[in-house]
Motif scaffolding. Structure first.
Motif, PDB file in Angstrom:
ATOM      1  N   UNK A  77       6.810  27.963  31.147  1.00 61.00           N
ATOM      2  CA  UNK A  77       5.917  27.723  32.326  1.00 61.00           C
ATOM      3  C   UNK A  77       6.520  28.594  33.820  1.00 61.00           C
ATOM      4  N   UNK A  78       7.583  28.513  33.697  1.00 61.07           N
ATOM      5  CA  UNK A  78       8.448  29.022  34.727  1.00 61.07           C
ATOM      6  C   UNK A  78       8.123  30.653  34.637  1.00 61.07           C
ATOM      7  N   UNK A  79       8.231  31.176  33.518  1.00 60.30           N
ATOM      8  CA  UNK A  79       8.114  32.486  33.212  1.00 60.30           C
ATOM      9  C   UNK A  79       6.737  32.977  33.583  1.00 60.30           C
ATOM     10  N   UNK A  80       5.605  31.979  33.277  1.00 60.63           N
ATOM     11  CA  UNK A  80       4.307  32.169  33.644  1.00 60.63           C
ATOM     12  C   UNK A  80       4.149  32.229  35.170  1.00 60.63           C
ATOM     13  N   UNK A  81       4.626  31.125  35.735  1.00 60.26           N
ATOM     14  CA  UNK A  81       4.447  31.136  37.064  1.00 60.26           C
ATOM     15  C   UNK A  81       5.228  32.123  37.840  1.00 60.26           C
ATOM     16  N   UNK A  84       2.933  35.384  37.601  1.00 59.10           N
ATOM     17  CA  UNK A  84       1.897  35.269  38.472  1.00 59.10           C
ATOM     18  C   UNK A  84       2.509  35.668  40.034  1.00 59.10           C
ATOM     19  N   UNK A  85       3.356  35.303  40.355  1.00 53.68           N
ATOM     20  CA  UNK A  85       3.935  35.569  41.619  1.00 53.68           C
ATOM     21  C   UNK A  85       4.269  37.052  41.842  1.00 53.68           C
ATOM     22  N   UNK A  86       4.864  37.669  40.773  1.00 52.10           N
ATOM     23  CA  UNK A  86       5.182  38.958  40.981  1.00 52.10           C
ATOM     24  C   UNK A  86       3.739  39.624  41.049  1.00 52.10           C
ATOM     25  N   UNK A  87       2.886  39.485  40.393  1.00 49.15           N
ATOM     26  CA  UNK A  87       1.390  40.077  40.084  1.00 49.15           C
ATOM     27  C   UNK A  87       1.040  40.266  41.768  1.00 49.15           C
TER      28      UNK A  87
END
Length: 229
Positions: A77-81, A84-87
């Motif tokens: 989940x952390x990687x996914x979040x 998203x923030x990087x994007x």
DNA sequence: CAGGCAGCGGCGATTACTTCA
DNA sequence: TTTGAAGTAATCGCCGCTGCC
């Protein structure tokens, strides 16, 4: 009973395996957020490594009183979040670059417009002075002709004027696209090429604009040259 | 050696739930 | 007290990799 107690109570159940059936764990009241200390520790680990070795995962889970699977899911989940923030960040940078580029384009468009007007004005001036010179020249011719036969003079004058008129028209048509006559056209194109090389296509004149990630993606999808129409 | 199979882990999408304004 | 948005733990389904037979 404090919230921490509720948390520990619920996780006692989870950790004992009562609620951790991988297949179909019913989302129940047992879902509790991790404690601040657990989150803090996980964040610290995530900063140094975004993926955990299986052994490390078990170790972290033991240290934090969590199931290894919970640690794995937290990292997922952390990687996914994070992604998203990087994007979002990249999108904001792209948008800022685009706005910067658009305003630069607008400035250049205005400059170009001003240059075109100036070119038209100069062209008009040249045309007028040329006309005056021809008028002067024609006046001298008339004086010279008047000393010869009068009948030839009467025939000549209107034709000379018509030919001059046609000549001017042709010149104007010739210079319609370039704004210059043939001899000066070559010089003009040289100026344009130099300006193009030094100002428009040279990336070091574009400030800190990073084109690598933008152009290679958008050039195939977005006709940026539509700007110029 | 190639091919089938099981186990594992990652990812994206989604769900179920909590928290807070 | 209710409600909607945001955040988060967990699930699901799929895919690729690896090891074993």
């Amino acid at each position: 009973m404090e919230e921490g107690d509720v948390f520990n109570c619920c996780f006692g159940e989870i950790n004992s395996g009562m609620c951790m059936n991988k297949k179909k764990m019913k989302k129940s009241n047992n879902q509790k957020r991790f404690s601040e200390e657990q989150i803090k520790s996980l964040e610290v680990i995530f900063e140094s490594e975004t993926r955990l070795e299986p052994r490390k995962k078990v170790q972290v889970a033991r240290e934090l009183g969590l199931q290894p699977r919970q640690v794995a899911i937290w990292f997922q989940n952390k990687r996914a979040r994070w992604k998203t923030k990087q994007l979002e960040k990249e999108y904001n940078i792209l948008r800022a670059n685009y706005n910067n580029l658009a305003s630069q384009f607008d400035t250049m468009k205005k400059e170009k417009q001003a240059l075109v007007f100036e070119l038209q004005r100069l062209n008009e001036e040249m045309r007028k002075s040329k006309e005056e010179r021809r008028d002067e020249c024609c006046g001298e011719q008339r004086v010279a002709l008047s000393s010869t036969t009068g009948s030839e003079n009467e025939k000549c004058e209107p034709e000379v004027r018509i030919n001059q008129g046609i000549g001017l028209c042709n010149d104007d048509i010739k210079t319609e696209y370039f704004g210059f006559e043939e001899e000066s056209n070559h010089e003009f194109m040289n100026i344009v090429e130099q300006a193009d090389d030094s100002c428009l296509t040279s990336s070091d004149r574009w400030g800190g604009f990073k084109s690598d990630s933008i152009l290679d993606q958008s050039s195939s999808n977005y006709p940026w040259w539509d700007f110029w129409s």
